[in-house]
Design a protein around this motif. Structure first.
Motif, PDB file in Angstrom:
ATOM      1  N   LYS A  77       5.850  51.193   9.668  1.00 42.43           N
ATOM      2  CA  LYS A  77       5.176  52.440  10.227  1.00 42.43           C
ATOM      3  C   LYS A  77       4.322  53.124   9.189  1.00 42.43           C
ATOM      4  O   LYS A  77       3.176  53.350   9.651  1.00 42.43           O
ATOM      5  CB  LYS A  77       6.342  53.423  10.717  1.00 42.43           C
ATOM      6  CG  LYS A  77       7.334  53.148  11.822  1.00 42.43           C
ATOM      7  CD  LYS A  77       8.184  54.110  12.052  1.00 42.43           C
ATOM      8  CE  LYS A  77       9.482  53.814  11.236  1.00 42.43           C
ATOM      9  NZ  LYS A  77      10.707  54.345  11.521  1.00 42.43           N
ATOM     10  N   SER A  78       4.448  52.999   7.869  1.00 39.15           N
ATOM     11  CA  SER A  78       3.586  53.426   7.021  1.00 39.15           C
ATOM     12  C   SER A  78       2.131  52.867   6.992  1.00 39.15           C
ATOM     13  O   SER A  78       0.993  53.400   6.753  1.00 39.15           O
ATOM     14  CB  SER A  78       4.212  53.666   5.655  1.00 39.15           C
ATOM     15  OG  SER A  78       4.460  52.324   5.145  1.00 39.15           O
ATOM     16  N   THR A  79       2.270  51.361   6.900  1.00 41.07           N
ATOM     17  CA  THR A  79       1.260  50.448   7.036  1.00 41.07           C
ATOM     18  C   THR A  79       0.366  50.818   8.126  1.00 41.07           C
ATOM     19  O   THR A  79      -0.951  50.881   8.125  1.00 41.07           O
ATOM     20  CB  THR A  79       1.572  49.221   6.988  1.00 41.07           C
ATOM     21  OG1 THR A  79       2.402  48.801   5.953  1.00 41.07           O
ATOM     22  CG2 THR A  79       0.334  48.128   7.133  1.00 41.07           C
ATOM     23  N   VAL A  80       1.097  50.890   9.495  1.00 35.90           N
ATOM     24  CA  VAL A  80       0.167  51.293  10.573  1.00 35.90           C
ATOM     25  C   VAL A  80      -0.317  52.607  10.526  1.00 35.90           C
ATOM     26  O   VAL A  80      -1.502  52.556  10.793  1.00 35.90           O
ATOM     27  CB  VAL A  80       1.094  51.375  11.939  1.00 35.90           C
ATOM     28  CG1 VAL A  80       0.472  51.829  13.329  1.00 35.90           C
ATOM     29  CG2 VAL A  80       1.808  49.813  12.316  1.00 35.90           C
ATOM     30  N   SER A  81       0.258  53.519   9.653  1.00 41.19           N
ATOM     31  CA  SER A  81      -0.036  55.009   9.751  1.00 41.19           C
ATOM     32  C   SER A  81      -1.418  54.893   8.949  1.00 41.19           C
ATOM     33  O   SER A  81      -2.439  55.522   9.423  1.00 41.19           O
ATOM     34  CB  SER A  81       0.786  55.857   9.298  1.00 41.19           C
ATOM     35  OG  SER A  81       0.185  57.113   9.158  1.00 41.19           O
ATOM     36  N   ARG A  82      -1.604  54.147   7.892  1.00 33.61           N
ATOM     37  CA  ARG A  82      -2.622  54.015   7.137  1.00 33.61           C
ATOM     38  C   ARG A  82      -3.888  53.410   7.835  1.00 33.61           C
ATOM     39  O   ARG A  82      -5.124  53.915   7.470  1.00 33.61           O
ATOM     40  CB  ARG A  82      -2.450  53.363   5.882  1.00 33.61           C
ATOM     41  CG  ARG A  82      -1.635  54.253   4.874  1.00 33.61           C
ATOM     42  CD  ARG A  82      -1.516  53.393   3.293  1.00 33.61           C
ATOM     43  NE  ARG A  82      -0.772  52.252   3.398  1.00 33.61           N
ATOM     44  CZ  ARG A  82       0.618  52.157   3.319  1.00 33.61           C
ATOM     45  NH1 ARG A  82       1.308  52.831   3.479  1.00 33.61           N
ATOM     46  NH2 ARG A  82       1.050  50.851   3.328  1.00 33.61           N
ATOM     47  N   ALA A  83      -3.404  52.306   8.525  1.00 37.16           N
ATOM     48  CA  ALA A  83      -4.451  51.580   9.193  1.00 37.16           C
ATOM     49  C   ALA A  83      -5.116  52.452  10.117  1.00 37.16           C
ATOM     50  O   ALA A  83      -6.437  52.475  10.424  1.00 37.16           O
ATOM     51  CB  ALA A  83      -4.030  50.378   9.870  1.00 37.16           C
ATOM     52  N   VAL A  84      -4.295  53.306  10.961  1.00 37.63           N
ATOM     53  CA  VAL A  84      -4.797  54.095  12.034  1.00 37.63           C
ATOM     54  C   VAL A  84      -5.785  55.218  11.561  1.00 37.63           C
ATOM     55  O   VAL A  84      -6.798  55.488  11.972  1.00 37.63           O
ATOM     56  CB  VAL A  84      -3.677  54.783  13.065  1.00 37.63           C
ATOM     57  CG1 VAL A  84      -4.009  55.882  13.709  1.00 37.63           C
ATOM     58  CG2 VAL A  84      -2.925  53.818  13.673  1.00 37.63           C
ATOM     59  N   SER A  85      -5.173  55.804  10.121  1.00 34.30           N
ATOM     60  CA  SER A  85      -6.128  56.626   9.625  1.00 34.30           C
ATOM     61  C   SER A  85      -7.418  56.200   9.289  1.00 34.30           C
ATOM     62  O   SER A  85      -8.467  56.894   9.303  1.00 34.30           O
ATOM     63  CB  SER A  85      -5.583  57.478   8.589  1.00 34.30           C
ATOM     64  OG  SER A  85      -4.123  58.111   8.736  1.00 34.30           O
ATOM     65  N   SER A  86      -7.347  55.229   8.876  1.00 34.94           N
ATOM     66  CA  SER A  86      -9.012  54.358   8.305  1.00 34.94           C
ATOM     67  C   SER A  86      -9.599  54.046   9.401  1.00 34.94           C
ATOM     68  O   SER A  86     -10.857  54.389   9.556  1.00 34.94           O
ATOM     69  CB  SER A  86      -8.318  53.208   7.629  1.00 34.94           C
ATOM     70  OG  SER A  86      -9.599  52.434   7.118  1.00 34.94           O
ATOM     71  N   LEU A  87      -9.193  53.504  10.581  1.00 31.11           N
ATOM     72  CA  LEU A  87      -9.547  53.237  11.878  1.00 31.11           C
ATOM     73  C   LEU A  87     -10.305  54.728  12.388  1.00 31.11           C
ATOM     74  O   LEU A  87     -11.455  54.604  12.767  1.00 31.11           O
ATOM     75  CB  LEU A  87      -9.055  52.660  12.740  1.00 31.11           C
ATOM     76  CG  LEU A  87      -8.462  50.903  12.312  1.00 31.11           C
ATOM     77  CD1 LEU A  87      -7.459  50.541  13.085  1.00 31.11           C
ATOM     78  CD2 LEU A  87      -9.853  50.092  12.216  1.00 31.11           C
TER      79      LEU A  87
END
Length: 167
Positions: A77-87
């Protein structure tokens, strides 16, 4: 004497030969394939593997809650969260309220994000086609079935594990 030498050799034989160990071999295949794909979306669009997975998921489903992307992409989930923030910072995705559940937001591609998805998807499919081209159609079909069976079995062996491998 020959039997003592043979017994000593057997005792020193490795229990696991890494290059023949299926989990290792699958990981090597996944890593090599992922690296080939990463060259496409990293060099052309500056996307990480997790960011690409989010874009592909949203391209496939149109909108998703972040919690639904993690299991789809086998990411933490934390990896998805970082990717979402970046995108989101890059203007490639937007958050919208989920009218069915006010506690969460739905993610969707922007026009710019959809353009990236539509530009990279055919190239990713071409890499897949080149990889599979060494197999006959029958072997390809068999491989898909084998992968499905092994994936289901692996999930049953480690049902609560979230890993971050591959494209």
């Amino acid at each position: 004497m020959a039997s003592a030498s043979a017994a000593k050799k057997e005792a020193s034989d490795p229990l696991v030969v890494l290059e023949q160990f299926l989990p290792y071999r699958l990981n090597v295949l996944a890593s090599l394939t992922s690296n080939a794909l990463a060259q496409i979306y990293a060099e052309r669009f500056g996307l990480s593997i997790p960011a690409w997975r989010v874009i592909v998921t949203l391209g496939q489903y149109e909108h998703r809650a972040a919690r639904d992307i993690a299991p789809d992409g086998v990411m933490h989930k934390s990896t998805v969260s970082r990717a979402v923030s970046s995108l989101e910072e890059r203007g490639l995705i937007v958050r919208r309220p989920n009218l069915e559940d006010r506690r969460e937001e739905l993610l969707a591609l922007t026009d710019k994000g959809r353009a990236i998805y539509e530009a990279v998807a055919p190239e990713a499919l071409a890499v897949e086609e080149r990889l599979m081209s060494v197999l006959t159609r029958e072997e390809q079909h068999t491989l898909v079935g084998i992968i499905d069976k092994l994936t289901a079995q692996a999930r049953s062996l480690a049902p609560n594990t979230e890993e971050e491998n591959g494209a």
